[in-house]
Design a protein around this motif. Sequence first.
Motif, PDB file in Angstrom:
ATOM      1  N   GLU A   1       0.829  -1.204   0.000  1.00 49.34           N
ATOM      2  CA  GLU A   1       0.000   0.000   0.000  1.00 49.34           C
ATOM      3  C   GLU A   1       0.865   1.256   0.000  1.00 49.34           C
ATOM      4  O   GLU A   1       0.575   2.221  -0.708  1.00 49.34           O
ATOM      5  N   ARG A   2       1.960   1.236   0.764  1.00 51.18           N
ATOM      6  CA  ARG A   2       2.890   2.381   0.754  1.00 51.18           C
ATOM      7  C   ARG A   2       3.528   2.538  -0.622  1.00 51.18           C
ATOM      8  O   ARG A   2       3.734   3.652  -1.107  1.00 51.18           O
ATOM      9  N   PHE A   3       3.864   1.418  -1.238  1.00 45.24           N
ATOM     10  CA  PHE A   3       4.472   1.443  -2.566  1.00 45.24           C
ATOM     11  C   PHE A   3       3.536   2.103  -3.575  1.00 45.24           C
ATOM     12  O   PHE A   3       3.957   2.929  -4.391  1.00 45.24           O
ATOM     13  N   LEU A   4       2.266   1.764  -3.513  1.00 47.33           N
ATOM     14  CA  LEU A   4       1.280   2.377  -4.411  1.00 47.33           C
ATOM     15  C   LEU A   4       1.186   3.883  -4.186  1.00 47.33           C
ATOM     16  O   LEU A   4       1.176   4.667  -5.143  1.00 47.33           O
ATOM     17  N   ARG A   5       1.114   4.306  -2.933  1.00 44.20           N
ATOM     18  CA  ARG A   5       1.042   5.744  -2.636  1.00 44.20           C
ATOM     19  C   ARG A   5       2.321   6.462  -3.054  1.00 44.20           C
ATOM     20  O   ARG A   5       2.291   7.619  -3.483  1.00 44.20           O
ATOM     21  N   ALA A   6       3.444   5.776  -2.922  1.00 46.58           N
ATOM     22  CA  ALA A   6       4.740   6.385  -3.228  1.00 46.58           C
ATOM     23  C   ALA A   6       4.937   6.650  -4.712  1.00 46.58           C
ATOM     24  O   ALA A   6       5.857   7.381  -5.099  1.00 46.58           O
ATOM     25  N   LEU A   7       4.086   6.082  -5.548  1.00 47.84           N
ATOM     26  CA  LEU A   7       4.217   6.262  -6.993  1.00 47.84           C
ATOM     27  C   LEU A   7       3.024   6.990  -7.610  1.00 47.84           C
ATOM     28  O   LEU A   7       3.102   7.446  -8.756  1.00 47.84           O
ATOM     29  N   ASN A   8       1.944   7.107  -6.894  1.00 47.20           N
ATOM     30  CA  ASN A   8       0.716   7.724  -7.378  1.00 47.20           C
ATOM     31  C   ASN A   8       0.847   9.248  -7.374  1.00 47.20           C
ATOM     32  O   ASN A   8       1.187   9.839  -6.362  1.00 47.20           O
TER      33      ASN A   8
ATOM     34  N   PRO B   1      -2.579  -7.499 -18.217  1.00 49.20           N
ATOM     35  CA  PRO B   1      -1.990  -6.523 -17.294  1.00 49.20           C
ATOM     36  C   PRO B   1      -3.073  -5.748 -16.527  1.00 49.20           C
ATOM     37  O   PRO B   1      -4.100  -5.376 -17.088  1.00 49.20           O
ATOM     38  N   VAL B   2      -2.827  -5.528 -15.263  1.00 51.53           N
ATOM     39  CA  VAL B   2      -3.708  -4.727 -14.411  1.00 51.53           C
ATOM     40  C   VAL B   2      -2.854  -3.672 -13.720  1.00 51.53           C
ATOM     41  O   VAL B   2      -1.813  -3.995 -13.139  1.00 51.53           O
ATOM     42  N   ARG B   3      -3.293  -2.431 -13.802  1.00 52.87           N
ATOM     43  CA  ARG B   3      -2.619  -1.351 -13.088  1.00 52.87           C
ATOM     44  C   ARG B   3      -3.452  -0.992 -11.860  1.00 52.87           C
ATOM     45  O   ARG B   3      -4.649  -0.751 -11.971  1.00 52.87           O
ATOM     46  N   ILE B   4      -2.795  -0.941 -10.705  1.00 56.10           N
ATOM     47  CA  ILE B   4      -3.487  -0.601  -9.468  1.00 56.10           C
ATOM     48  C   ILE B   4      -3.014   0.770  -9.001  1.00 56.10           C
ATOM     49  O   ILE B   4      -1.812   1.005  -8.855  1.00 56.10           O
ATOM     50  N   TYR B   5      -3.958   1.672  -8.777  1.00 59.76           N
ATOM     51  CA  TYR B   5      -3.631   3.054  -8.436  1.00 59.76           C
ATOM     52  C   TYR B   5      -3.712   3.320  -6.937  1.00 59.76           C
ATOM     53  O   TYR B   5      -2.985   4.169  -6.422  1.00 59.76           O
ATOM     54  N   SER B   6      -4.601   2.643  -6.246  1.00 59.65           N
ATOM     55  CA  SER B   6      -4.711   2.840  -4.805  1.00 59.65           C
ATOM     56  C   SER B   6      -5.312   1.590  -4.186  1.00 59.65           C
ATOM     57  O   SER B   6      -5.955   0.774  -4.863  1.00 59.65           O
ATOM     58  N   ALA B   7      -5.107   1.441  -2.874  1.00 59.59           N
ATOM     59  CA  ALA B   7      -5.588   0.238  -2.191  1.00 59.59           C
ATOM     60  C   ALA B   7      -5.714   0.500  -0.702  1.00 59.59           C
ATOM     61  O   ALA B   7      -5.192   1.483  -0.171  1.00 59.59           O
ATOM     62  N   GLU B   8      -6.427  -0.418  -0.042  1.00 63.88           N
ATOM     63  CA  GLU B   8      -6.577  -0.393   1.408  1.00 63.88           C
ATOM     64  C   GLU B   8      -5.954  -1.661   1.985  1.00 63.88           C
ATOM     65  O   GLU B   8      -5.744  -2.644   1.275  1.00 63.88           O
ATOM     66  N   VAL B   9      -5.681  -1.609   3.289  1.00 64.95           N
ATOM     67  CA  VAL B   9      -5.056  -2.743   3.972  1.00 64.95           C
ATOM     68  C   VAL B   9      -6.004  -3.285   5.038  1.00 64.95           C
ATOM     69  O   VAL B   9      -6.615  -2.518   5.784  1.00 64.95           O
TER      70      VAL B   9
ATOM     71  N   LEU C   1      -4.638  -7.069   0.862  1.00 64.25           N
ATOM     72  CA  LEU C   1      -4.619  -5.829   0.093  1.00 64.25           C
ATOM     73  C   LEU C   1      -5.911  -5.743  -0.712  1.00 64.25           C
ATOM     74  O   LEU C   1      -6.233  -6.650  -1.475  1.00 64.25           O
ATOM     75  N   ALA C   2      -6.630  -4.628  -0.530  1.00 65.39           N
ATOM     76  CA  ALA C   2      -7.897  -4.425  -1.237  1.00 65.39           C
ATOM     77  C   ALA C   2      -7.751  -3.266  -2.213  1.00 65.39           C
ATOM     78  O   ALA C   2      -7.827  -2.104  -1.817  1.00 65.39           O
ATOM     79  N   PRO C   3      -7.517  -3.546  -3.511  1.00 60.04           N
ATOM     80  CA  PRO C   3      -7.422  -2.468  -4.496  1.00 60.04           C
ATOM     81  C   PRO C   3      -8.722  -1.660  -4.537  1.00 60.04           C
ATOM     82  O   PRO C   3      -9.817  -2.230  -4.445  1.00 60.04           O
ATOM     83  N   THR C   4      -8.597  -0.342  -4.679  1.00 59.98           N
ATOM     84  CA  THR C   4      -9.788   0.510  -4.731  1.00 59.98           C
ATOM     85  C   THR C   4      -9.993   1.149  -6.097  1.00 59.98           C
ATOM     86  O   THR C   4     -11.122   1.357  -6.518  1.00 59.98           O
ATOM     87  N   VAL C   5      -8.899   1.478  -6.795  1.00 59.64           N
ATOM     88  CA  VAL C   5      -8.975   2.009  -8.158  1.00 59.64           C
ATOM     89  C   VAL C   5      -7.968   1.239  -9.000  1.00 59.64           C
ATOM     90  O   VAL C   5      -6.793   1.153  -8.635  1.00 59.64           O
ATOM     91  N   LEU C   6      -8.426   0.704 -10.129  1.00 59.01           N
ATOM     92  CA  LEU C   6      -7.534  -0.117 -10.945  1.00 59.01           C
ATOM     93  C   LEU C   6      -7.982  -0.117 -12.402  1.00 59.01           C
ATOM     94  O   LEU C   6      -9.092   0.299 -12.735  1.00 59.01           O
TER      95      LEU C   6
END
Length: 317
Positions: A227-234, A247-255, A286-291
């Motif tokens: 989750e930190r990795f996703l935020r660190a690149l968004n 391929p799936v791109r994940i933009y944000s997620a919850e823990v 990990l629960a993706p929220t936007v993908l």
Amino acid sequence: MFNEKSQKTVFKKRVLFVGIPDMAYVCLDGLNISGVNIVGVLGPKKDHNTYSCFKYFVQKRGLNYIEFDDLKEENLIRQVKELNADIAVVCSFNYKIPHVLIESVKDGFINIHPSLLPEYRGANPYSHVIMNKEKHTGVTLHFMDEGFDTGDIIVQQPMEISPRETMGTLFNRLNIVGLELLLKVLSDYENNPIPRAKQKEGDFIVGNNIPDEELYLDYSKSAHELERFLRALNPFFTVSTAFRNTPVRIYSAEVVTQVPQSNFPTGTVEYIKDGKFYIKTKEGLLAPTVLQFGSFFVGSSKDFIQILDLKVGEVFE
């Protein structure tokens, strides 16, 4: 945005601006609005994807845009010397500035760096401070030398990192802080020499760009790490995974950590509930929220579940 002292300063010192968007847009406009005497602008090369837009941005403000193919070319050095600039300011630049160019400006080049040097030298400190769970970061103004982010420090401003910080929010906040520091330094420079102090020597954490081959989700890590990795690149970079060989791109997620986990292997959809799905990791879910699913759609986890008829036990790779 700008402090009162900077707004009232009558700037006479001749400033060469050097930068590449997006940081350059913020800094150049801020300096220009505040009345800094910008005598020339060095932006990206013609093959850079921001070249045309930034050149238009500069020229619409009536500023002198300087073309170049090589930072060591004689024609560029001659043009810069003819500007008779007192100082050059750098606000994000993808190219190493050679010594011959630094010497062509009376008092050298000063750079805005988005970390508290000497920690996190490099092109992308934003991502690394988030991934490393740092509580603070900041901005450093420093003189440039032939190294990367190794020159004498002028001033630093620390700043807290919020618990839900993304690369984008941190980038925007540090840009504003950097601009305000730069305006103060240039205002003081009208009547006084710029102070400088040597950087500490030693081994420090670096903040280099993350290679493309590392921009994927590794489910052998914990859900908190991912989750930190996703935020660190968004939002500047996207993190990939794969589902049903697409391929799936994940933009944000919850823990989620307070749930018992099955014997499914990591990367497996553990359960689906209330429009969300939960992927097993080394520790936690990990629960993706936007993908984004391939080139088919970008949507919420609910969209993903409904459109693809997602099932418990399916695997992300």
